[in-house]
Design an enzyme around this catalytic site. Structure first.
Site, PDB file in Angstrom:
ATOM      1  N   CYS A 112      14.687  -6.208 -17.487  1.00  0.00           N
ATOM      2  CA  CYS A 112      15.377  -7.451 -17.162  1.00  0.00           C
ATOM      3  C   CYS A 112      16.550  -7.118 -16.240  1.00  0.00           C
ATOM      4  CB  CYS A 112      15.890  -8.125 -18.436  1.00  0.00           C
ATOM      5  SG  CYS A 112      16.538  -9.792 -18.169  1.00  0.00           S
TER       6      CYS A 112
ATOM      7  N   THR B  25       0.862  -1.191   0.000  1.00  0.00           N
ATOM      8  CA  THR B  25       0.000   0.000   0.000  1.00  0.00           C
ATOM      9  C   THR B  25       0.901   1.244   0.000  1.00  0.00           C
ATOM     10  OG1 THR B  25      -0.047  -0.012   2.422  1.00  0.00           O
ATOM     11  CG2 THR B  25      -1.837  -1.168   1.268  1.00  0.00           C
TER      12      THR B  25
ATOM     13  N   ALA C 186       1.833   3.383   1.985  1.00  0.00           N
ATOM     14  CA  ALA C 186       1.923   3.785   3.392  1.00  0.00           C
ATOM     15  C   ALA C 186       2.956   4.884   3.625  1.00  0.00           C
ATOM     16  CB  ALA C 186       2.261   2.571   4.253  1.00  0.00           C
TER      17      ALA C 186
ATOM     18  N   TYR D  30      -2.918   6.713   1.911  1.00  0.00           N
ATOM     19  CA  TYR D  30      -3.314   5.471   2.589  1.00  0.00           C
ATOM     20  C   TYR D  30      -4.733   5.647   3.127  1.00  0.00           C
ATOM     21  CZ  TYR D  30      -2.990   1.533   5.888  1.00  0.00           C
ATOM     22  OH  TYR D  30      -3.194   0.363   6.585  1.00  0.00           O
TER      23      TYR D  30
END
Length: 546
Positions: free
Chosen positions: A401, A257, A259, A265
């Site tokens: 990559c 999330t 946060a 949030y």
């Protein structure tokens, strides 16, 4: 606001492909299929913007179109501030973003300055115009769960339940990465529209609206040891606490999330719409409620760890917010310190390339080449095969990559040659994530628990940016905040445009060696034996004098 799209094809809108490549990357960050809020110039990560405001964006575009091949544009936190005569081998763009003097490096000060129109938060790849959507973080996430499987479960995640949260621009890589390693994923997301979006794009396999429904679905897949990913609509703190109450312990628990930014949030008890209204009406109360929810969120993760789950912080400063809310102790480790650092010691990291033509065939052709030249590396071949099958392009076709310092320069030279002989329809932009060995100082993520205690030493990303300027990168930038927030990291970005010219070949030879090689030196200097051995080898492209 008009949503601008990146040009495609092989016709120039600028005075050279170095400028044209940057123009296309900038606008690609705002492609409606990959950007979080293109109308607000936000590419990802809560509030990661590509320019300070719409007027600055239009001005940058105009300058790039008229920038001479021996001029350099300076961008200060998303605002163009000057064009200087330099020389053809110099960067066409140099930028700094969200940098504050350390004493004032807080979210509170940043918001005050942002409100005055003096700065902007570029996250990482948004600010450096190299955001490419979910795929940009996908292999890093794949590598992480691959290392989790090797360290804890004998090499794969078959029959294992992985609990995480966040299906935003960064978190959406989780279900693909987990199932690619054989696991069963429950990913909690508070925004039902986001879950539906990921379902329609095949990022997740199933949507669930309750934990019981999600667990019923997973049961059969776990017993058969078959992979599946479930997007569970709900608040992460509520769901994680429900796991604890039910006595169900997932094999792995983490979180993605946003946060790091309390304003992004969503607190428990609020819908996305209700949260947006409170955020606008009373941001102080909103942050208090978000922090209280994070405290519950982290506490539940600690409880699951104590019951036997493998738990780690996935770089969003969740643990720091938990401590801010009153929790104490080490809580649980960072994913970099646990799983990624050995790769950094080898100078291995998230190498990216973007087809400026807009034609997917250019990427598929490079896929064939990379599998041919690195055919003995099972990890690389498996990754390219996986991403070709499971991931569709959005915006300019791109690939990522994890390559080391030798592999990057070899592949970069081949790409430039392919452009030169017309095997590709237009030049290729070569760039990377900021989560690279020398590119970041972030004591709660990439540089947590360094062997010599140098977690907070920020000289390295600054040296990295200056070295890339000297080496001929097309764009170089230095920024603050990344995925952990203001005051918690300094990081650098770079891009080189492979336009098929001899000058581009020289740029690539220098940048693609020095950029990751400095990372090896950084970890060798910190005392890591693998890095020391590599830095002392005859093939190493620099003289390590630590």
């Amino acid at each position: 606001m008009e949503i601008l799209k990146s040009p495609t094809g092989n016709q120039l809108n600028c005075k050279g492909w170095q400028q044209e490549g940057l123009l296309r990357l900038l606008l690609n960050c705002l492609h409606p299929d990959i950007a979080k809020k293109p109308q607000d110039l936000i590419a990802y990560g809560g509030s990661g913007k590509v320019a300070r405001n719409y007027e600055c964006l239009i001005r940058i575009i105009d300058i790039l179109k008229n920038l001479e091949n021996d001029e350099t544009l300076l961008v200060q936190s998303g605002k163009p501030v000057g064009v200087f005569r330099t020389f053809s081998f110099a960067p066409r763009v140099i930028m700094a973003g969200a940098l504050l003097v350390p004493k004032w490096s807080t979210w509170e000060t940043f918001y005050e300055l942002e409100k005055k129109g003096l700065t902007a938060y570029g996250q990482s790849t948004a600010g450096s115009w190299s955001y490419i959507g979910t795929q940009g973080i996908l292999q890093g996430t794949w590598e992480t769960f691959n290392q989790v499987a090797k360290k804890h479960f004998g090499g794969n995640l078959r029959g294992k339940l992985i609990l995480s949260s966040g299906l935003g621009e960064m978190g959406s890589a989780q279900p693909l990465a987990i199932t690619a390693n054989g696991g069963v994923a429950i990913i909690v997301e508070v925004d039902k529209s986001v879950v539906k979006k990921r379902l329609l794009s095949s990022v997740i396999d199933v949507m669930a609206t309750s934990l019981d429904e999600a667990l019923d679905i997973t049961a059969g897949y776990i017993s058969r040891k078959e992979p599946v990913s479930i997007g569970l609509v709900g608040n992460a703190a509520d769901v994680y606490e429900e796991f604890v109450k039910k006595g169900i312990v997932p094999d792995v628990v983490t979180d993605q999330t946003p946060a790091h930014d309390l304003k992004s949030y969503v607190p428990s008890g609020f819908s996305v719409e209700e949260a947006a209204e409170l955020r606008e009406r009373n941001p102080h109360i909103y942050e208090e409620k978000a922090l209280k929810t994070i405290k519950r969120h982290v506490s539940a993760m600690v409880s699951l760890k104590e019951k036997g789950a493998v738990v780690f912080d996935y770089g969003n400063n969740l643990r720091t917010q938990g401590r801010k809310a009153g929790l104490k102790g080490a809580l649980f480790p960072s994913f970099v310190a646990e799983y990624i650092r050995p790769l950094f010691c080898e100078g291995r990291g998230p190498f990216r390339w973007v087809a400026l033509s807009g034609d997917p065939e250019d990427i598929y052709r490079t896929d064939e080449v990379i599998k041919a030249i690195f055919k003995n590396d099972k990890r690389i071949v498996e990754w390219i095969d996986f991403v070709e099958k499971r991931f569709s392009f959005h915006g300019l076709p791109a690939r990522v990559c994890w390559l080391n310092y030798r592999e990057r320069v070899l592949f970069g030279e081949i790409i430039n040659h392919m452009v030169r002989i017309g095997e590709l329809k237009a030049p290729i932009a070569i760039t990377r994530d900021h989560m690279d060995a020398a590119a970041v100082a972030s004591p709660f993520r990439e540089t947590e628990a360094m062997k010599d205690g140098s977690d907070a030493i920020a000289d390295w990303p600054v040296l990295n940016a200056m070295l890339n300027c000297c080496s001929g990168a097309t764009l170089v930038g230095l920024y603050q905040g990344g995925g952990v927030g203001i005051g918690y990291s300094i990081h650098s970005g770079m891009t080189v445009i492979a336009d098929g010219t001899e000058e581009a070949e020289k740029r690539l030879q220098l940048v693609l060696k020095s950029d990751p090689a400095l990372g090896v030196i950084r970890y060798a200097d910190a005392g890591y034996e693998i890095a020391k051995e590599i830095a002392k080898s005859q093939s190493f492209p620099a003289k390590a004098v630590f």
